[in-house]
Enzyme design. Structure first.
Site, short mmCIF file in Angstrom:
data_model
loop_
_atom_site.label_atom_id
_atom_site.label_comp_id
_atom_site.label_asym_id
_atom_site.label_seq_id
_atom_site.Cartn_x
_atom_site.Cartn_y
_atom_site.Cartn_z
N GLU A 40 0.83 -1.21 0.00
CA GLU A 40 0.00 0.00 0.00
C GLU A 40 0.86 1.26 0.00
O GLU A 40 0.54 2.24 -0.65
CB GLU A 40 -0.96 0.00 1.20
CG GLU A 40 -2.09 -1.00 1.07
CD GLU A 40 -3.00 -0.71 -0.13
OE1 GLU A 40 -3.05 0.43 -0.61
OE2 GLU A 40 -3.67 -1.66 -0.59
N LEU A 83 11.10 4.80 -7.17
CA LEU A 83 9.68 4.83 -6.79
C LEU A 83 9.21 6.26 -6.52
O LEU A 83 8.02 6.51 -6.48
CB LEU A 83 9.45 3.98 -5.53
CG LEU A 83 9.14 2.51 -5.74
CD1 LEU A 83 9.06 1.79 -4.42
CD2 LEU A 83 7.83 2.32 -6.50
N TYR A 85 8.89 10.06 -4.40
CA TYR A 85 8.28 10.41 -3.10
C TYR A 85 9.08 9.82 -1.94
O TYR A 85 8.62 8.95 -1.22
CB TYR A 85 6.82 9.94 -3.05
CG TYR A 85 5.99 10.56 -4.13
CD1 TYR A 85 5.37 11.78 -3.92
CD2 TYR A 85 5.85 9.93 -5.35
CE1 TYR A 85 4.63 12.37 -4.93
CE2 TYR A 85 5.10 10.51 -6.36
CZ TYR A 85 4.50 11.73 -6.14
OH TYR A 85 3.77 12.30 -7.13
N TYR A 123 -5.20 6.53 5.32
CA TYR A 123 -5.53 5.61 4.23
C TYR A 123 -4.86 4.24 4.46
O TYR A 123 -5.51 3.19 4.38
CB TYR A 123 -5.09 6.17 2.86
CG TYR A 123 -5.15 5.08 1.82
CD1 TYR A 123 -6.38 4.71 1.28
CD2 TYR A 123 -4.02 4.36 1.45
CE1 TYR A 123 -6.47 3.65 0.39
CE2 TYR A 123 -4.10 3.31 0.57
CZ TYR A 123 -5.33 2.96 0.04
OH TYR A 123 -5.42 1.91 -0.82
N ASP A 141 -9.20 5.25 -1.80
CA ASP A 141 -8.12 5.81 -2.61
C ASP A 141 -8.74 6.50 -3.83
O ASP A 141 -9.97 6.65 -3.91
CB ASP A 141 -7.12 4.71 -3.01
CG ASP A 141 -7.74 3.66 -3.93
OD1 ASP A 141 -8.94 3.77 -4.26
OD2 ASP A 141 -7.02 2.72 -4.33
N CYS A 193 -14.08 0.49 -13.88
CA CYS A 193 -14.52 1.88 -13.79
C CYS A 193 -13.29 2.78 -13.94
O CYS A 193 -12.91 3.53 -13.04
CB CYS A 193 -15.22 2.12 -12.44
SG CYS A 193 -16.15 3.65 -12.41
N CYS A 200 -18.56 0.05 -18.75
CA CYS A 200 -19.86 -0.07 -18.07
C CYS A 200 -20.61 -1.32 -18.51
O CYS A 200 -21.38 -1.90 -17.73
CB CYS A 200 -20.71 1.17 -18.32
SG CYS A 200 -19.92 2.68 -17.73
N CYS A 203 -19.72 -4.01 -16.16
CA CYS A 203 -19.66 -3.61 -14.75
C CYS A 203 -20.73 -4.34 -13.93
O CYS A 203 -21.91 -4.31 -14.27
CB CYS A 203 -19.86 -2.11 -14.64
SG CYS A 203 -19.88 -1.55 -12.93
FE1 SF4 Z 1 -18.24 2.87 -13.25
FE2 SF4 Z 1 -19.79 0.73 -13.38
FE3 SF4 Z 1 -20.89 3.13 -13.13
FE4 SF4 Z 1 -19.75 2.43 -15.42
S1 SF4 Z 1 -21.54 1.50 -14.52
S2 SF4 Z 1 -19.49 4.36 -14.36
S3 SF4 Z 1 -18.04 1.18 -14.72
S4 SF4 Z 1 -19.57 2.11 -11.62
#
Ligand code: SF4
Length: 343
Positions: A40, A83, A85, A123, A141, A193, A200, A203
């Site tokens: 992480e 890396l 930072y 985080y 994140d 996403c 989508c 998704c």
């Molecule tokens: Fe993101 Fe899924 Fe929404 Fe598309 S449908 S914007 S991939 S969360």
């Protein structure tokens, strides 16, 4: 939200990325907290393909947090080089030493106790608590922020929207498989996403996504225009003595603190004239212009004007050319350009 959670966890069971710091999803096994923490820290501001070889190198050099705690600062900084930072590498050492000396080499298993370790931010504490200890922590994140902004079509622009996005993410955290949930959200953001051209049609949560329903997923998250980063100029001196190159160690505090570097002038807003560059040189030598290189830091961009010479100098560290790969990338770039120039 139960249906959304169930869809995403089922998708994760079938599509989780296979990463060397992870346990397979759904089996109830949790990965070593040292691996989770190390990955992480490395993954902040860099990509999985870039971070993976560093992660494997660290594990082979220092298989446990106590091994890392016992390493010399210079060795860890050299292994970290590339890396970026570098403050993060210093925080890494501070945290490893606190775990080794204050906790017997065993990471504490709650978000609050993790948060109390030096150099371990909110985080990372949430990520380690969730992934390594299956605590219902809210791990947010940049990927998760993007997913939240789209799922809920959040109109406030970043960075002002961060508290709302965090609140939206918190509303989805549950007691059932919280570690897998955190990683499922990260994976969805990283592979489906995506910032540009989200997938989508593949998704698992599109039925719950407000931005998808609007037909405008890519317009989220909204952003305020970025302020331009200031630009600075400096001179880097590539001084050679046969097969050796003159290096210096930068002061411990500040940008690239404690790292090996080429000698440089100060960095300022105005370009350096040749006379100014010569007067700031680390040694008397037959300096010749050797081009320049550009580099982007988080808060400014830099042009390093290069001077090259063969000669002698005091108060420098002579390093074989073959060892220059351990330099931070800005100086490696400058050294390569200077050495390749015709003197
Ligand atoms: Fe993101 Fe899924 Fe929404 Fe598309 S449908 S914007 S991939 S969360």
């Amino acid at each position: 939200m139960t249906a959304l959670r169930a869809s995403l966890l089922a998708w994760y069971d079938a599509n989780a990325r296979d990463l060397p710091w992870r346990a397979r999803p759904g089996g109830g096994a949790h990965p070593d907290p040292y691996r989770v923490w190390l990955s992480e820290v490395m993954l902040q501001q860099t990509t999985v393909p870039h971070a993976t070889p560093y992660f494997l190198k660290f594990l082979s050099l220092w298989p446990t947090v106590s091994d890392l705690a016992g390493a010399a600062d210079g060795e860890v900084m050299a292994a970290w080089a590339g890396l970026g930072y570098y403050a993060r590498a210093r925080n890494l050492m501070a945290c490893a030493r606190a775990v080794a000396s204050g906790h017997g080499g065993v990471f504490p298993d709650t978000e609050d106790a993790l948060r109390a370790l030096p150099g371990l931010g909110p985080y990372t504490a949430a990520a380690v608590a969730a992934i390594a200890f299956d605590r219902p922590a809210n791990v947010v994140d940049g990927n998760v922020e993007r997913v939240m902004s789209r799922l809920f079509a959040v109109d406030a622009p970043l960075p002002d929207a961060k508290p709302e996005l965090k609140r939206r993410a918190a509303g989805l955290v549950g007691d059932h498989r919280p570690g897998d949930w955190a990683q499922a959200l990260m994976d969805l953001g990283a592979t489906v996403c995506r910032p540009k051209a989200p997938l989508c049609d593949r998704c698992p949560v599109s039925a719950h996504c407000a931005a998808f329903a609007q037909g405008l997923p890519e317009t989220y998250p909204r952003r305020t225009p970025k302020a331009l980063r200031p630009h600075r100029f400096g001179v880097a001196y590539v001084l050679t003595r046969g097969e050796q190159v003159a290096l210096v160690r930068r002061p411990p505090k500040g940008l690239l603190g404690g790292m090996l570097a080429l000698p440089t002038s100060a960095w300022r807003a105005a370009r350096w004239s040749e006379a100014e560059a010569l007067s700031a040189a680390p040694a008397q030598a037959p300096w010749r212009p050797a081009g320049e290189v550009e580099h982007g830091f988080t808060h400014f961009t830099l042009t390093l004007q290069l001077l090259r010479a063969e000669g002698e100098a005091h108060d420098v560290i002579w390093s074989p050319r073959r060892d220059l790969d351990a330099l931070p990338s800005v100086f490696l770039k400058a050294a390569k350009a200077g050495l390749n120039s015709l003197i």
